[in-house]
Design a protein around this motif. Structure first.
Motif, PDB file in Angstrom:
ATOM      1  N   CYS A  95       0.839  -1.209   0.000  1.00  0.00           N
ATOM      2  CA  CYS A  95       0.000   0.000   0.000  1.00  0.00           C
ATOM      3  C   CYS A  95       0.871   1.254   0.000  1.00  0.00           C
ATOM      4  CB  CYS A  95      -0.946  -0.023   1.202  1.00  0.00           C
ATOM      5  SG  CYS A  95      -0.173  -0.460   2.768  1.00  0.00           S
ATOM      6  N   VAL A  96       1.959   1.222   0.747  1.00  0.00           N
ATOM      7  CA  VAL A  96       2.876   2.358   0.805  1.00  0.00           C
ATOM      8  C   VAL A  96       3.555   2.545  -0.555  1.00  0.00           C
ATOM      9  CG1 VAL A  96       4.963   3.256   1.900  1.00  0.00           C
ATOM     10  CG2 VAL A  96       3.289   1.987   3.265  1.00  0.00           C
ATOM     11  N   ALA A  97       3.983   1.419  -1.125  1.00  0.00           N
ATOM     12  CA  ALA A  97       4.702   1.481  -2.400  1.00  0.00           C
ATOM     13  C   ALA A  97       3.829   2.021  -3.524  1.00  0.00           C
ATOM     14  CB  ALA A  97       5.226   0.087  -2.760  1.00  0.00           C
ATOM     15  N   ALA A  98       2.526   1.749  -3.458  1.00  0.00           N
ATOM     16  CA  ALA A  98       1.629   2.185  -4.531  1.00  0.00           C
ATOM     17  C   ALA A  98       1.231   3.645  -4.391  1.00  0.00           C
ATOM     18  CB  ALA A  98       0.370   1.322  -4.516  1.00  0.00           C
TER      19      ALA A  98
ATOM     20  N   GLY B 111       3.607   9.565   4.320  1.00  0.00           N
ATOM     21  CA  GLY B 111       2.836  10.732   3.924  1.00  0.00           C
ATOM     22  C   GLY B 111       1.376  10.622   4.342  1.00  0.00           C
ATOM     23  N   SER B 112       0.646  11.681   4.086  1.00  0.00           N
ATOM     24  CA  SER B 112      -0.782  11.693   4.419  1.00  0.00           C
ATOM     25  C   SER B 112      -1.591  11.050   3.303  1.00  0.00           C
ATOM     26  CB  SER B 112      -1.259  13.131   4.600  1.00  0.00           C
ATOM     27  OG  SER B 112      -0.566  13.717   5.664  1.00  0.00           O
ATOM     28  N   CYS B 113      -2.744  10.545   3.671  1.00  0.00           N
ATOM     29  CA  CYS B 113      -3.655   9.956   2.681  1.00  0.00           C
ATOM     30  C   CYS B 113      -4.376  11.081   1.950  1.00  0.00           C
ATOM     31  CB  CYS B 113      -4.659   9.058   3.385  1.00  0.00           C
ATOM     32  SG  CYS B 113      -5.960   8.465   2.300  1.00  0.00           S
ATOM     33  N   SER B 114      -4.377  11.032   0.616  1.00  0.00           N
ATOM     34  CA  SER B 114      -5.167  12.003  -0.148  1.00  0.00           C
ATOM     35  C   SER B 114      -6.244  11.274  -0.958  1.00  0.00           C
ATOM     36  CB  SER B 114      -4.269  12.891  -1.014  1.00  0.00           C
ATOM     37  OG  SER B 114      -3.396  12.117  -1.788  1.00  0.00           O
ATOM     38  N   ASN B 115      -6.613  10.108  -0.473  1.00  0.00           N
ATOM     39  CA  ASN B 115      -7.788   9.389  -0.997  1.00  0.00           C
ATOM     40  C   ASN B 115      -7.672   8.987  -2.459  1.00  0.00           C
ATOM     41  OD1 ASN B 115      -9.943   8.403   0.320  1.00  0.00           O
ATOM     42  ND2 ASN B 115     -11.333  10.093  -0.154  1.00  0.00           N
ATOM     43  N   GLU B 116      -6.495   8.539  -2.866  1.00  0.00           N
ATOM     44  CA  GLU B 116      -6.302   8.132  -4.266  1.00  0.00           C
ATOM     45  C   GLU B 116      -6.832   6.711  -4.503  1.00  0.00           C
ATOM     46  OE1 GLU B 116      -4.815  10.509  -6.174  1.00  0.00           O
ATOM     47  OE2 GLU B 116      -4.501  11.725  -4.385  1.00  0.00           O
ATOM     48  N   GLY B 117      -6.776   5.861  -3.466  1.00  0.00           N
ATOM     49  CA  GLY B 117      -7.267   4.487  -3.616  1.00  0.00           C
ATOM     50  C   GLY B 117      -6.282   3.518  -4.237  1.00  0.00           C
ATOM     51  N   GLU B 118      -5.050   3.985  -4.527  1.00  0.00           N
ATOM     52  CA  GLU B 118      -4.032   3.086  -5.118  1.00  0.00           C
ATOM     53  C   GLU B 118      -3.714   1.935  -4.172  1.00  0.00           C
ATOM     54  OE1 GLU B 118      -2.836   3.570  -8.075  1.00  0.00           O
ATOM     55  OE2 GLU B 118      -3.368   5.641  -8.513  1.00  0.00           O
ATOM     56  N   CYS B 119      -3.739   2.227  -2.874  1.00  0.00           N
ATOM     57  CA  CYS B 119      -3.409   1.215  -1.865  1.00  0.00           C
ATOM     58  C   CYS B 119      -4.386   0.044  -1.942  1.00  0.00           C
ATOM     59  CB  CYS B 119      -3.416   1.836  -0.471  1.00  0.00           C
ATOM     60  SG  CYS B 119      -4.931   2.765  -0.108  1.00  0.00           S
ATOM     61  N   GLU B 120      -5.669   0.375  -2.000  1.00  0.00           N
ATOM     62  CA  GLU B 120      -6.703  -0.662  -2.049  1.00  0.00           C
ATOM     63  C   GLU B 120      -6.552  -1.509  -3.319  1.00  0.00           C
ATOM     64  OE1 GLU B 120     -11.080   0.082  -0.998  1.00  0.00           O
ATOM     65  OE2 GLU B 120     -11.127   0.000  -3.166  1.00  0.00           O
ATOM     66  N   ALA B 121      -6.174  -0.857  -4.413  1.00  0.00           N
ATOM     67  CA  ALA B 121      -6.070  -1.567  -5.694  1.00  0.00           C
ATOM     68  C   ALA B 121      -4.972  -2.621  -5.681  1.00  0.00           C
ATOM     69  CB  ALA B 121      -5.828  -0.560  -6.823  1.00  0.00           C
ATOM     70  N   VAL B 122      -3.913  -2.402  -4.904  1.00  0.00           N
ATOM     71  CA  VAL B 122      -2.782  -3.347  -4.941  1.00  0.00           C
ATOM     72  C   VAL B 122      -2.704  -4.252  -3.710  1.00  0.00           C
ATOM     73  CG1 VAL B 122      -1.411  -1.780  -6.372  1.00  0.00           C
ATOM     74  CG2 VAL B 122      -1.085  -1.775  -3.880  1.00  0.00           C
ATOM     75  N   CYS B 123      -3.550  -4.003  -2.717  1.00  0.00           N
ATOM     76  CA  CYS B 123      -3.422  -4.768  -1.471  1.00  0.00           C
ATOM     77  C   CYS B 123      -3.704  -6.251  -1.722  1.00  0.00           C
ATOM     78  CB  CYS B 123      -4.397  -4.227  -0.419  1.00  0.00           C
ATOM     79  SG  CYS B 123      -4.426  -5.253   1.072  1.00  0.00           S
ATOM     80  N   PRO B 124      -2.758  -7.121  -1.407  1.00  0.00           N
ATOM     81  CA  PRO B 124      -2.980  -8.550  -1.664  1.00  0.00           C
ATOM     82  C   PRO B 124      -4.066  -9.146  -0.784  1.00  0.00           C
ATOM     83  CG  PRO B 124      -0.935  -8.245  -0.442  1.00  0.00           C
ATOM     84  CD  PRO B 124      -1.422  -6.874  -0.822  1.00  0.00           C
ATOM     85  N   LYS B 125      -4.417  -8.472   0.296  1.00  0.00           N
ATOM     86  CA  LYS B 125      -5.473  -8.981   1.181  1.00  0.00           C
ATOM     87  C   LYS B 125      -6.775  -8.192   1.005  1.00  0.00           C
ATOM     88  CE  LYS B 125      -3.018 -12.169   2.290  1.00  0.00           C
ATOM     89  NZ  LYS B 125      -3.405 -13.538   1.894  1.00  0.00           N
ATOM     90  N   GLU B 126      -6.781  -7.342  -0.003  1.00  0.00           N
ATOM     91  CA  GLU B 126      -7.984  -6.594  -0.374  1.00  0.00           C
ATOM     92  C   GLU B 126      -8.602  -5.823   0.800  1.00  0.00           C
ATOM     93  OE1 GLU B 126     -10.056  -9.816  -2.382  1.00  0.00           O
ATOM     94  OE2 GLU B 126      -9.110  -9.249  -4.260  1.00  0.00           O
ATOM     95  N   ILE B 127      -7.716  -5.213   1.599  1.00  0.00           N
ATOM     96  CA  ILE B 127      -8.166  -4.310   2.666  1.00  0.00           C
ATOM     97  C   ILE B 127      -8.798  -3.089   2.000  1.00  0.00           C
ATOM     98  CG2 ILE B 127      -7.419  -2.908   4.657  1.00  0.00           C
ATOM     99  CD1 ILE B 127      -6.855  -5.841   5.181  1.00  0.00           C
ATOM    100  N   ARG B 128      -9.918  -2.652   2.523  1.00  0.00           N
ATOM    101  CA  ARG B 128     -10.676  -1.573   1.892  1.00  0.00           C
ATOM    102  C   ARG B 128     -10.331  -0.210   2.494  1.00  0.00           C
ATOM    103  NH1 ARG B 128     -11.018  -3.734  -2.298  1.00  0.00           N
ATOM    104  NH2 ARG B 128     -12.261  -5.585  -2.558  1.00  0.00           N
TER     105      ARG B 128
END
Ligand code: SF4
Ligand code: FES
Length: 249
Positions: free
Chosen positions: A165-168, A212-229
């Motif tokens: 999530c951080v990397a994305a 960094g701070s979250c700016s609600n891009e959603g990239e993290c959710e897209a790549v999370c292998p455990k599909e955390i929302r």
């Protein structure tokens, strides 16, 4: 299959890095991605060269140890999949893949594809626990929890702390990881005692570690292998807001 690799090689944290070309020949479609790298490394060792450093442990998607960028995507192209679960049948003969470590200031490169993710440990140490004298194990039926709540807590608890999530994230935010850890405790009765202290300490630690701070891009959710929302991030923000109100009162 023959796969061309461009691999980030970096001898140490303070050493310069660069992409180096390798070819993986005779790759079986049944190999996992890490098995393919194992074979590449056996060839490098046989030639007296330094093998490519990468992390792995369980190799079945549960420990969160593995993870690097495959052609710009954390854990590679398959959704809901760690790199150790990715198989070579996903790729075509002649493909060129670029392998790089997670890129984030809070995850310094240790060597090649290995980064130091101890910042995650320190976020957990700041509050990701419950502390009370447990005594003997309680009867499971003595604390009733609604099925929907249990399911939501379990979904959040499935975060394996891999760091994808951080990397994305363009902000290198660890909001998804932190919020998953906060959520699974704040949802359950056992997590209530330290609920508001926890969220403040963990969010402060997150920021202090340089994420960094979250700016609600959603990239993290897209790549999370455990599909955390990212609804977990919304929950974390609500918890933090409530904690501020509790503090003010
Ligand atoms: S939220 Fe997902 S991507 Fe982030 S650390 Fe947890 S499992 Fe990995
Ligand atoms: S090696 Fe454990 S999740 Fe990949």
């Amino acid at each position: 299959m023959r796969i061309h690799l461009k691999v980030w090689r970096q001898a140490g944290p303070d050493k310069p890095g660069r992409l180096v070309d390798y070819t993986a020949a005779d790759v079986s479609a049944e190999m996992s991605f890490l098995e393919m790298l194992d074979v590449v490394n056996e060839g490098l060792i046989a030639r007296g060269e330094d093998p490519i450093a990468f992390d792995s442990d369980c190799r079945e998607g549960i420990c969160g140890t593995c993870g690097f960028m495959i052609s710009g995507i954390p854990h590679g192209p398959d959704p809901g999949t760690t790199v150790c679960q990715l198989h070579m049948r996903r790729f075509k003969d002649g493909d060129t893949l670029t392998l790089e470590p997670w890129r984030a200031r809070a995850f310094p490169v240790v060597k090649d594809l290995v980064v130091d993710r101890s910042a995650f440990d320190r976020i957990i140490q700041a509050g990701g626990y419950t502390s009370f004298n447990t005594g003997g194990a309680q009867d499971a039926n003595s604390i009733l929890v609604a099925k929907t709540t249990v399911d939501a807590a379990m979904d959040s608890a499935s975060c394996i702390a891999c760091g994808a999530c951080v990397a994305a994230c363009k902000n290198a935010s660890a909001a998804l990881f932190t919020s998953a850890k906060i959520s699974h405790l704040s949802l359950l009765p056992q997590g209530q005692v330290e609920r508001y202290r926890r969220v403040v300490k963990m969010v402060e630690r997150h920021d202090d570690e340089g994420f960094g701070s979250c700016s609600n891009e959603g990239e993290c959710e897209a790549v999370c292998p455990k599909e955390i929302r990212i609804t977990d991030i919304a929950r974390m923000n609500r918890e933090y807001f409530k904690a501020m109100l509790v503090k003010r009162d």
